[in-house]
Design a protein around this motif. Structure first.
Motif, PDB file in Angstrom:
ATOM      1  N   LEU A  96       0.823  -1.217   0.000  1.00  0.00           N
ATOM      2  CA  LEU A  96       0.000   0.000   0.000  1.00  0.00           C
ATOM      3  C   LEU A  96       0.853   1.260   0.000  1.00  0.00           C
ATOM      4  CD1 LEU A  96      -2.984  -0.779   2.393  1.00  0.00           C
ATOM      5  CD2 LEU A  96      -3.099  -0.224  -0.034  1.00  0.00           C
ATOM      6  N   TRP A  97       1.932   1.248   0.754  1.00  0.00           N
ATOM      7  CA  TRP A  97       2.819   2.404   0.785  1.00  0.00           C
ATOM      8  C   TRP A  97       3.393   2.670  -0.608  1.00  0.00           C
ATOM      9  CZ3 TRP A  97       8.355   1.994   0.397  1.00  0.00           C
ATOM     10  CH2 TRP A  97       8.999   3.230   0.455  1.00  0.00           C
ATOM     11  N   LEU A  98       3.803   1.616  -1.292  1.00  0.00           N
ATOM     12  CA  LEU A  98       4.317   1.791  -2.652  1.00  0.00           C
ATOM     13  C   LEU A  98       3.238   2.347  -3.583  1.00  0.00           C
ATOM     14  CD1 LEU A  98       6.455  -1.461  -3.000  1.00  0.00           C
ATOM     15  CD2 LEU A  98       7.311   0.890  -2.847  1.00  0.00           C
ATOM     16  N   VAL A  99       2.008   1.864  -3.437  1.00  0.00           N
ATOM     17  CA  VAL A  99       0.901   2.350  -4.268  1.00  0.00           C
ATOM     18  C   VAL A  99       0.622   3.824  -3.979  1.00  0.00           C
ATOM     19  CG1 VAL A  99      -1.585   2.155  -4.675  1.00  0.00           C
ATOM     20  CG2 VAL A  99      -0.167   0.098  -4.619  1.00  0.00           C
ATOM     21  N   VAL A 100       0.516   4.194  -2.706  1.00  0.00           N
ATOM     22  CA  VAL A 100       0.224   5.584  -2.349  1.00  0.00           C
ATOM     23  C   VAL A 100       1.347   6.505  -2.837  1.00  0.00           C
ATOM     24  CG1 VAL A 100      -0.119   7.222  -0.447  1.00  0.00           C
ATOM     25  CG2 VAL A 100      -1.225   4.987  -0.385  1.00  0.00           C
ATOM     26  N   THR A 101       2.583   6.101  -2.631  1.00  0.00           N
ATOM     27  CA  THR A 101       3.712   6.905  -3.087  1.00  0.00           C
ATOM     28  C   THR A 101       3.670   7.086  -4.601  1.00  0.00           C
ATOM     29  OG1 THR A 101       5.072   6.209  -1.216  1.00  0.00           O
ATOM     30  CG2 THR A 101       6.238   7.041  -3.141  1.00  0.00           C
ATOM     31  N   GLY A 102       3.405   6.003  -5.328  1.00  0.00           N
ATOM     32  CA  GLY A 102       3.308   6.087  -6.778  1.00  0.00           C
ATOM     33  C   GLY A 102       2.163   6.970  -7.236  1.00  0.00           C
ATOM     34  N   LEU A 103       1.005   6.834  -6.583  1.00  0.00           N
ATOM     35  CA  LEU A 103      -0.150   7.667  -6.931  1.00  0.00           C
ATOM     36  C   LEU A 103       0.142   9.152  -6.695  1.00  0.00           C
ATOM     37  CD1 LEU A 103      -3.085   5.555  -5.460  1.00  0.00           C
ATOM     38  CD2 LEU A 103      -2.663   6.018  -7.885  1.00  0.00           C
ATOM     39  N   LEU A 104       0.763   9.447  -5.572  1.00  0.00           N
ATOM     40  CA  LEU A 104       1.075  10.843  -5.277  1.00  0.00           C
ATOM     41  C   LEU A 104       2.101  11.406  -6.250  1.00  0.00           C
ATOM     42  CD1 LEU A 104       1.126  10.890  -1.371  1.00  0.00           C
ATOM     43  CD2 LEU A 104      -0.552  11.944  -2.893  1.00  0.00           C
ATOM     44  N   GLU A 105       3.152  10.642  -6.512  1.00  0.00           N
ATOM     45  CA  GLU A 105       4.173  11.116  -7.456  1.00  0.00           C
ATOM     46  C   GLU A 105       3.580  11.350  -8.839  1.00  0.00           C
ATOM     47  OE1 GLU A 105       7.369  12.084  -7.366  1.00  0.00           O
ATOM     48  OE2 GLU A 105       7.556  11.801  -5.213  1.00  0.00           O
ATOM     49  N   ALA A 106       2.769  10.411  -9.317  1.00  0.00           N
ATOM     50  CA  ALA A 106       2.171  10.542 -10.649  1.00  0.00           C
ATOM     51  C   ALA A 106       1.201  11.723 -10.707  1.00  0.00           C
ATOM     52  CB  ALA A 106       1.457   9.250 -11.036  1.00  0.00           C
ATOM     53  N   SER A 107       0.323  11.819  -9.724  1.00  0.00           N
ATOM     54  CA  SER A 107      -0.680  12.889  -9.765  1.00  0.00           C
ATOM     55  C   SER A 107      -0.047  14.259  -9.562  1.00  0.00           C
ATOM     56  CB  SER A 107      -1.793  12.636  -8.752  1.00  0.00           C
ATOM     57  OG  SER A 107      -1.286  12.587  -7.448  1.00  0.00           O
ATOM     58  N   ILE A 108       0.903  14.371  -8.662  1.00  0.00           N
ATOM     59  CA  ILE A 108       1.557  15.665  -8.449  1.00  0.00           C
ATOM     60  C   ILE A 108       2.312  16.096  -9.705  1.00  0.00           C
ATOM     61  CG2 ILE A 108       3.377  16.858  -7.165  1.00  0.00           C
ATOM     62  CD1 ILE A 108       2.407  15.277  -4.677  1.00  0.00           C
ATOM     63  N   GLY A 109       2.955  15.150 -10.370  1.00  0.00           N
ATOM     64  CA  GLY A 109       3.630  15.478 -11.625  1.00  0.00           C
ATOM     65  C   GLY A 109       2.660  16.014 -12.668  1.00  0.00           C
ATOM     66  N   LYS A 110       1.511  15.357 -12.798  1.00  0.00           N
ATOM     67  CA  LYS A 110       0.496  15.809 -13.760  1.00  0.00           C
ATOM     68  C   LYS A 110      -0.090  17.158 -13.346  1.00  0.00           C
ATOM     69  CE  LYS A 110      -0.931  11.198 -15.235  1.00  0.00           C
ATOM     70  NZ  LYS A 110      -2.044  10.239 -15.248  1.00  0.00           N
ATOM     71  N   ILE A 111      -0.337  17.323 -12.051  1.00  0.00           N
ATOM     72  CA  ILE A 111      -0.877  18.589 -11.554  1.00  0.00           C
ATOM     73  C   ILE A 111       0.093  19.727 -11.868  1.00  0.00           C
ATOM     74  CG2 ILE A 111      -1.369  19.900  -9.433  1.00  0.00           C
ATOM     75  CD1 ILE A 111      -2.536  17.238  -8.295  1.00  0.00           C
ATOM     76  N   GLN A 112       1.348  19.518 -11.565  1.00  0.00           N
ATOM     77  CA  GLN A 112       2.324  20.579 -11.777  1.00  0.00           C
ATOM     78  C   GLN A 112       2.532  20.873 -13.260  1.00  0.00           C
ATOM     79  OE1 GLN A 112       5.731  19.589  -9.290  1.00  0.00           O
ATOM     80  NE2 GLN A 112       4.771  20.600  -7.554  1.00  0.00           N
ATOM     81  N   ASP A 113       2.444  19.866 -14.112  1.00  0.00           N
ATOM     82  CA  ASP A 113       2.515  20.115 -15.556  1.00  0.00           C
ATOM     83  C   ASP A 113       1.364  21.005 -16.011  1.00  0.00           C
ATOM     84  OD1 ASP A 113       4.802  18.586 -15.748  1.00  0.00           O
ATOM     85  OD2 ASP A 113       3.786  16.813 -16.579  1.00  0.00           O
ATOM     86  N   SER A 114       0.152  20.682 -15.546  1.00  0.00           N
ATOM     87  CA  SER A 114      -1.023  21.488 -15.912  1.00  0.00           C
ATOM     88  C   SER A 114      -0.923  22.899 -15.339  1.00  0.00           C
ATOM     89  CB  SER A 114      -2.307  20.822 -15.421  1.00  0.00           C
ATOM     90  OG  SER A 114      -2.543  19.616 -16.106  1.00  0.00           O
ATOM     91  N   LEU A 115      -0.443  23.013 -14.110  1.00  0.00           N
ATOM     92  CA  LEU A 115      -0.285  24.340 -13.506  1.00  0.00           C
ATOM     93  C   LEU A 115       0.726  25.171 -14.278  1.00  0.00           C
ATOM     94  CD1 LEU A 115      -0.296  23.458  -9.692  1.00  0.00           C
ATOM     95  CD2 LEU A 115      -2.095  24.637 -10.970  1.00  0.00           C
ATOM     96  N   GLY A 116       1.787  24.525 -14.745  1.00  0.00           N
ATOM     97  CA  GLY A 116       2.789  25.225 -15.536  1.00  0.00           C
ATOM     98  C   GLY A 116       2.226  25.779 -16.833  1.00  0.00           C
ATOM     99  N   GLU A 117       1.188  25.142 -17.335  1.00  0.00           N
ATOM    100  CA  GLU A 117       0.525  25.610 -18.559  1.00  0.00           C
ATOM    101  C   GLU A 117      -0.613  26.566 -18.243  1.00  0.00           C
ATOM    102  OE1 GLU A 117      -0.778  22.052 -20.506  1.00  0.00           O
ATOM    103  OE2 GLU A 117       1.259  21.280 -20.728  1.00  0.00           O
ATOM    104  N   GLY A 118      -0.842  26.855 -16.959  1.00  0.00           N
ATOM    105  CA  GLY A 118      -1.903  27.767 -16.558  1.00  0.00           C
ATOM    106  C   GLY A 118      -3.281  27.137 -16.499  1.00  0.00           C
TER     107      GLY A 118
END
Length: 151
Positions: free
Chosen positions: A94-116
């Motif tokens: 579960l820890w590996l899953v949560v860490t992976g989910l957070l890393e993936a989603s934060i990366g996508k969030i920050q990419d979208s934020l960078g594009e406004g």
């Protein structure tokens, strides 16, 4: 050796509570603001960067402290042969899953934020964030199951 074991256990539980609590708070209060466009890109970027760093620091803390606890408390096949050992292995997965989910989603969030694209950043990652928060609560419940009385 008991002092080291206690210190590692305390650090592990303390950091797990902080990390899981932060993940749940982000999913419950911060991410909805992002989805509705009620938070600015700069603030959202700062908050998600903080969650990302907390997750990465947690990875180091959990590997060191959890590895020590597993090595000292679950020797002689107890990790694979007991219900407590299975709970530890479940927590690891579960820890590996949560860490992976957070890393993936934060990366996508920050990419979208960078594009406004503030609302896009929130709406496209809502499910990943909610699943990460839910699984982090399950991690804490499993930790409670594994807790041993002090006396």
């Amino acid at each position: 050796m008991a002092l080291i074991d206690t210190a590692f256990s305390m650090l592990h539980v303390l950091f797990a509570g902080i990390w899981a609590g932060t993940t749940v708070f982000y999913a419950w209060r911060i991410h909805p603001l992002l989805s509705e466009g009620d938070i600015g890109a700069t603030s959202a970027m700062s908050i998600t960067t903080g969650l990302r760093w907390l997750t990465r620091i947690g990875a180091v803390v959990f590997v060191v402290t959890g590895g020590h606890m597993a090595a000292t408390g679950y020797g002689d096949g107890r990790l694979f042969g007991t219900s407590a050992g299975h709970a530890v292995l479940g927590m690891l997965a579960l820890w590996l899953v949560v860490t992976g989910l957070l890393e993936a989603s934060i990366g996508k969030i920050q990419d979208s934020l960078g594009e406004g694209k503030i609302q896009t950043a929130g709406r496209e990652n809502e499910t990943l964030i909610r699943v990460a928060a839910t699984f982090s609560v399950v991690l804490l419940l499993l930790g409670g199951y594994l807790a041993r009385p002090l006396v």
